[in-house]
Design an enzyme around this catalytic site. Structure first.
Site, short mmCIF file in Angstrom:
data_model
loop_
_atom_site.label_atom_id
_atom_site.label_comp_id
_atom_site.label_asym_id
_atom_site.label_seq_id
_atom_site.Cartn_x
_atom_site.Cartn_y
_atom_site.Cartn_z
N GLU A 260 0.84 -1.20 0.00
CA GLU A 260 0.00 0.00 0.00
C GLU A 260 0.88 1.25 0.00
O GLU A 260 1.95 1.25 0.63
CB GLU A 260 -0.93 0.00 1.22
CG GLU A 260 -1.94 -1.13 1.21
CD GLU A 260 -2.94 -1.05 2.38
OE1 GLU A 260 -2.85 -0.10 3.18
OE2 GLU A 260 -3.80 -1.94 2.47
N HIS A 278 -8.22 1.24 1.55
CA HIS A 278 -8.05 1.13 3.00
C HIS A 278 -8.97 2.14 3.72
O HIS A 278 -8.52 2.99 4.50
CB HIS A 278 -6.59 1.37 3.40
CG HIS A 278 -6.20 0.68 4.68
ND1 HIS A 278 -4.99 0.09 4.88
CD2 HIS A 278 -6.90 0.47 5.84
CE1 HIS A 278 -4.92 -0.43 6.08
NE2 HIS A 278 -6.08 -0.22 6.69
#
Length: 524
Positions: A260, A278
């Protein structure tokens, strides 16, 4: 005044709480690793979210750092072993975004069940493909819950409200708790075979990494739909794509990824795949909650010593911290005493709490004993990193509780196993606040452990105290307090003297006195 750095974007309430509690705070976000290293040495506390990486290098530069507070659950961005070794408390806020994350998992489940993203895209493109988007109901379906902790239990509650059947796999889920939650406790294989939907709510550890591997995905029911709002790495992403392509998995929704930010992924564009960036904790309420909680927790620790949601040190509420504080002082002094007198070749240590002490949280007390003991080996040791250092040296640590009251209302006894046998010291609190030694190596003696001291073991004989006083006086050493104990008349005696000057230059002269067996300079 303790100083805190907020290094990631956080609700303004966090800084406000720090200031209200009497701490100095700087909000400096977006720093690179090198830039953070350059400034982190000025701070006692570091408040972060997921962007700041608290690496071993950052911690090495954080010479004053005492606590790292993560506003959120996951601490993948904090090197906890390195923090523990350096004596830095790491805490998170596991409950501030629980409802938000659970609701996001339910939302993604509905999105998968009714193919909402594709239906939205198609409709807004001017199409009316009513027959293309044939969904499934969630009512009556089986939800497989991997992880039945705080968030998982909320998801289970919501799913039961939707008239779903819930099957849960969690090694720590007891049968009683499963009944209380209204779920069926199952093995992982049983869950994989039964579930129409699978949602993951477990931390990323060595045992959970790729828990949905290619092998386990093959065990699932054909047409299963999978949701992950927990941690990237719980699912083998390449295996998931293959299962989607083959049609074995009907749909998957991921809020988290191995890497990420996930700017590219083999899953992107795969039919039946939904992704969000997220967003599990991304609600106004959750952002405020975790900011408030992390600020309150860090302020408690820096101002009172209270530990809430500690990940590498036992929790100790701000209310209990003042009660435990005098015990921590006593425990550290006892550990220091036994460490200075019997630190060679230690293999085992036992911390026994008796009377009122037995009613307290023993973990911080044991940590304080180890801190005093391990100070022989390190001048940067504290109750956070002391257990780490003890384990590193192979020291076996045992805790014993004894509710009965003996000669004292409250007592801490520290025993160590050495090559010469077991050695123990014991202490109590006078007026529930003043640490006092009451026994040393089986000999009763009452003494304050403070400042510079001289420890002498000698044969109990007339004239010895006079000769010792003369020797110290001739060396210019002034005696502050004098504490004496003996096993029996004419037997082995122990002297503990507090002194105003260093006695190290006179140790040889004291050792040469008739009847002296052991002499050591102590420091507290």
């Amino acid at each position: 005044m303790p100083k805190v750095l907020i290094s990631d974007a956080m609700d303004p309430r966090a800084a406000q709480i720090f200031r209200e509690r009497g701490l100095e705070v700087d909000e400096i976000t977006g720093k690179t690793k090198d830039e953070l290293i350059a400034i982190i040495g000025d701070y006692d506390g570091l408040a972060i979210r997921s962007s700041t990486k608290v690496t071993k290098e950052v911690l090495a530069a954080a010479t004053n750092l005492k606590v790292v507070g993560r506003a959120g659950i996951g601490v993948d961005n904090v090197d906890i072993p390195a923090a523990s070794a350096q004596g830095v408390v790491v805490m998170n806020t596991p409950f501030g975004n629980s409802i938000t994350t659970a609701e996001h998992a339910i939302a993604l489940m509905f999105a998968l069940a009714r193919d909402l993203p594709e239906a939205d895209k198609s409709t807004q493109a001017g199409k009316w493909e009513k027959n293309r988007f044939m969904g499934v109901e969630v009512t009556g379906k089986t939800l497989g819950l991997i992880g039945a902790g705080n968030i998982g239990s909320i998801v289970a509650d919501r799913a039961l409200g939707l008239k779903m059947k819930v099957v849960a796999y969690d090694p720590f889920l007891t049968p009683e708790r499963a009944v209380e939650m209204g779920v069926e406790k199952a093995t992982l294989d049983e869950l994989l075979a039964k579930a129409d939907f699978i949602t993951l709510h477990t931390p990323l550890t060595d045992s959970t990494r790729n828990i949905l591997s290619a092998e386990n995905l093959a065990k699932t029911k054909k047409g299963v739909r999978i949701i992950n709002c927990a941690r990237g790495g719980l699912i083998d992403e390449a295996a998931l794509k293959a299962a989607l392509d083959s049609g074995h998995v009907a749909g998957a929704a991921l809020d988290v990824f191995v890497t990420e930010p996930a700017k590219e992924s083999p899953l992107f564009g795969t039919p039946g795949f939904i992704s969000t960036p997220h967003l599990g904790a991304s609600t106004n309420e959750a952002q405020v909650n975790v900011a408030i909680q992390v600020a309150e927790q860090m302020a408690d620790y820096l101002m009172t010593g209270g530990v809430t949601n500690g990940l590498n040190v036992p929790s100790l509420s701000a209310e209990d911290a003042p009660k435990v504080k005098p015990y921590l002082a006593l425990a550290e002094k006892l550990g220091s005493l036994v460490g200075q007198l019997a630190h060679d070749n230690l293999t085992k240590i036992a911390v026994e709490l008796e009377g009122a002490a037995a009613e307290l949280n023993s973990k911080p007390i044991t940590g304080a004993v180890l801190a005093g003991l391990m100070r022989v080996y390190s001048d940067t040791v504290n109750m956070v990193n002391a257990p780490f250092l003890a384990k590193e040296r192979g020291l076996e640590v045992r805790e014993v509780r004894n509710d009965r009251e003996g000669d004292y209302h409250t007592l801490i006894r520290v025993s160590v196993q050495t090559a010469q046998g077991e050695r123990s010291v014991a202490g109590t609190l006078f007026a529930n606040k003043e640490p006092r030694l009451v026994e040393i190596f089986g000999i009763k003696v009452e003494a304050d452990l403070d400042g510079q001291m001289l420890y002498v073991v000698n044969e109990d004989a007339p004239g010895f105290i006079g000769r010792l006083g003369t020797t110290l006086g001739e060396a210019g050493v002034n005696i502050g307090t004098f504490h004496l104990g003996r096993r029996a008349a004419g037997g082995e005696a122990v002297l503990l003297l507090s002194v105003d000057q260093s006695v190290k230059p006179t140790l040889d002269k004291v050792q040469a006195l008739p009847g002296v067996k052991t002499v050591k300079a102590l420091s507290f």
